[in-house]
Motif scaffolding. Structure first.
Motif, PDB file in Angstrom:
ATOM      1  N   SER A  25      37.843  37.131  40.354  1.00  0.00           N
ATOM      2  CA  SER A  25      37.975  38.326  41.013  1.00  0.00           C
ATOM      3  C   SER A  25      39.263  38.628  41.537  1.00  0.00           C
ATOM      4  O   SER A  25      39.890  37.572  41.631  1.00  0.00           O
ATOM      5  CB  SER A  25      36.721  38.371  41.914  1.00  0.00           C
ATOM      6  N   PRO A  26      39.556  39.757  41.988  1.00  0.00           N
ATOM      7  CA  PRO A  26      40.607  40.161  42.688  1.00  0.00           C
ATOM      8  C   PRO A  26      40.869  39.413  43.913  1.00  0.00           C
ATOM      9  O   PRO A  26      40.029  39.049  44.713  1.00  0.00           O
ATOM     10  CB  PRO A  26      40.834  41.584  43.099  1.00  0.00           C
ATOM     11  N   TYR A  57      48.663  40.905  45.144  1.00  0.00           N
ATOM     12  CA  TYR A  57      47.505  41.006  44.633  1.00  0.00           C
ATOM     13  C   TYR A  57      47.349  40.474  43.181  1.00  0.00           C
ATOM     14  O   TYR A  57      47.863  41.047  42.412  1.00  0.00           O
ATOM     15  CB  TYR A  57      47.078  42.562  44.882  1.00  0.00           C
ATOM     16  N   HIS A  58      46.337  39.540  42.995  1.00  0.00           N
ATOM     17  CA  HIS A  58      46.205  39.103  41.691  1.00  0.00           C
ATOM     18  C   HIS A  58      45.038  38.892  41.352  1.00  0.00           C
ATOM     19  O   HIS A  58      43.985  38.611  42.158  1.00  0.00           O
ATOM     20  CB  HIS A  58      47.218  37.773  41.407  1.00  0.00           C
ATOM     21  N   HIS A 219      41.226  49.714  49.534  1.00  0.00           N
ATOM     22  CA  HIS A 219      42.133  50.502  48.606  1.00  0.00           C
ATOM     23  C   HIS A 219      43.199  49.849  48.393  1.00  0.00           C
ATOM     24  O   HIS A 219      44.313  49.984  49.050  1.00  0.00           O
ATOM     25  CB  HIS A 219      42.079  51.805  48.883  1.00  0.00           C
ATOM     26  N   HIS A 220      43.283  48.596  47.498  1.00  0.00           N
ATOM     27  CA  HIS A 220      44.504  47.971  47.408  1.00  0.00           C
ATOM     28  C   HIS A 220      45.289  48.206  46.087  1.00  0.00           C
ATOM     29  O   HIS A 220      44.537  48.803  45.301  1.00  0.00           O
ATOM     30  CB  HIS A 220      43.963  46.288  47.244  1.00  0.00           C
ATOM     31  N   PRO A 221      46.515  47.736  45.962  1.00  0.00           N
ATOM     32  CA  PRO A 221      47.217  47.798  44.780  1.00  0.00           C
ATOM     33  C   PRO A 221      46.406  47.397  43.481  1.00  0.00           C
ATOM     34  O   PRO A 221      45.880  46.291  43.750  1.00  0.00           O
ATOM     35  CB  PRO A 221      48.796  47.327  45.175  1.00  0.00           C
ATOM     36  N   THR A 222      46.939  47.730  42.277  1.00  0.00           N
ATOM     37  CA  THR A 222      46.304  47.061  41.173  1.00  0.00           C
ATOM     38  C   THR A 222      46.662  45.657  41.006  1.00  0.00           C
ATOM     39  O   THR A 222      47.903  45.442  41.069  1.00  0.00           O
ATOM     40  CB  THR A 222      46.710  47.686  39.738  1.00  0.00           C
ATOM     41  N   PRO A 223      45.870  44.676  40.931  1.00  0.00           N
ATOM     42  CA  PRO A 223      46.080  43.409  41.024  1.00  0.00           C
ATOM     43  C   PRO A 223      46.764  42.866  39.431  1.00  0.00           C
ATOM     44  O   PRO A 223      46.709  43.716  38.492  1.00  0.00           O
ATOM     45  CB  PRO A 223      44.757  42.302  41.089  1.00  0.00           C
ATOM     46  N   SER A 224      47.674  41.785  39.452  1.00  0.00           N
ATOM     47  CA  SER A 224      48.254  41.205  38.324  1.00  0.00           C
ATOM     48  C   SER A 224      47.768  39.868  37.903  1.00  0.00           C
ATOM     49  O   SER A 224      47.306  39.206  38.939  1.00  0.00           O
ATOM     50  CB  SER A 224      49.899  41.239  38.521  1.00  0.00           C
TER      51      SER A 224
END
Length: 228
Positions: A25-26, A57-58, A219-224
């Motif tokens: 999960s993120p 964020y990953h 509302h977080h940046p898209t995880p990598s």
């Protein structure tokens, strides 16, 4: 994530120890002014992670686990036997750490660390005091109270933490905001030491990539994918 109790023998060196297992999960790794010693359990790979100056964020690989040791200011420099001035935002593999048995570290992190620091010289506490002062006063006042020049304080911090005193203090204020209970943003800003709420919001966006209200709303940046 499971946090371990840090025994008295290690509190001079270690701020926290945890065992983490990725669930797929993120995950948010917030900015941190500490240096972290990390053991990848699957590969028995030892890694030193310098201070992190931006949030990451990953998504971790499910099932992958690690032991993470968050060091107190200046202690990683003593443990590694080298200045930390080039470690910010870097993760470097360690072939070995003198005195640390990797297999024992994986089986019993507390005992392994206690054995590693048992014969190390008593760590200096000047960085501890400087870090405490920076949380409440500026760089110039901190240097004056420690009877240091600002140049000497800068050198002490970059060698001992990998960050300048000013950046160390900025990350410390951000972490105060992240640790705050719910409340008015203006009150949280004042408690953390910002000039006002707009100052806090700008700093939060700089380090976290989103403003505080968006972050707390999820509302977080898209995880990598995690590469560490």
């Amino acid at each position: 994530m499971r946090s371990l109790d840090v025994p008295p023998a290690l509190t001079r060196w270690v701020a926290g120890i945890d065992v983490a297992t990725a669930a797929g999960s993120p995950v948010v790794d917030v900015p941190d002014h500490a240096t972290t010693l990390l053991l990848r359990m699957d590969r028995r790979e030892l890694i030193v992670m310098g201070p992190r100056t931006r949030a990451a964020y990953h998504v971790g690989t499910p099932g992958r686990s690690c032991v993470r040791v968050r060091m107190r200011p200046g202690r990683a420099q003593t443990l590694l036997g080298r200045p930390l001035r080039d470690l910010a935002d870097r993760a470097l593999p360690l072939r070995a750490l003198p005195g640390l048995d990797v297999d024992r570290f994986a089986a019993d992190p507390i005992a392994a660390l206690e054995a590693t620091v048992a014969d190390r010289p008593e760590p200096a506490y000047r960085l501890d005091e400087a870090a405490r002062l920076l949380a409440v006063v500026g760089v110039a006042t901190t240097a004056a109270r420690l009877h240091l020049s600002e140049r000497r304080l800068h050198s002490l911090f970059t060698d001992g933490t990998g960050l300048s005193p000013k950046r160390f203090a900025r990350i410390d204020r951000l972490r105060t905001v992240l640790a705050a209970d719910t409340g008015r943003w203006s009150d949280i800003a004042a408690t953390a030491g910002y000039y006002d709420q707009s100052h806090m919001t700008a700093e939060f966006r700089h380090f976290m990539g989103v403003p505080p209200a968006a972050f707390t709303a999820g509302h977080h940046p898209t995880p990598s994918p995690c590469t560490t």
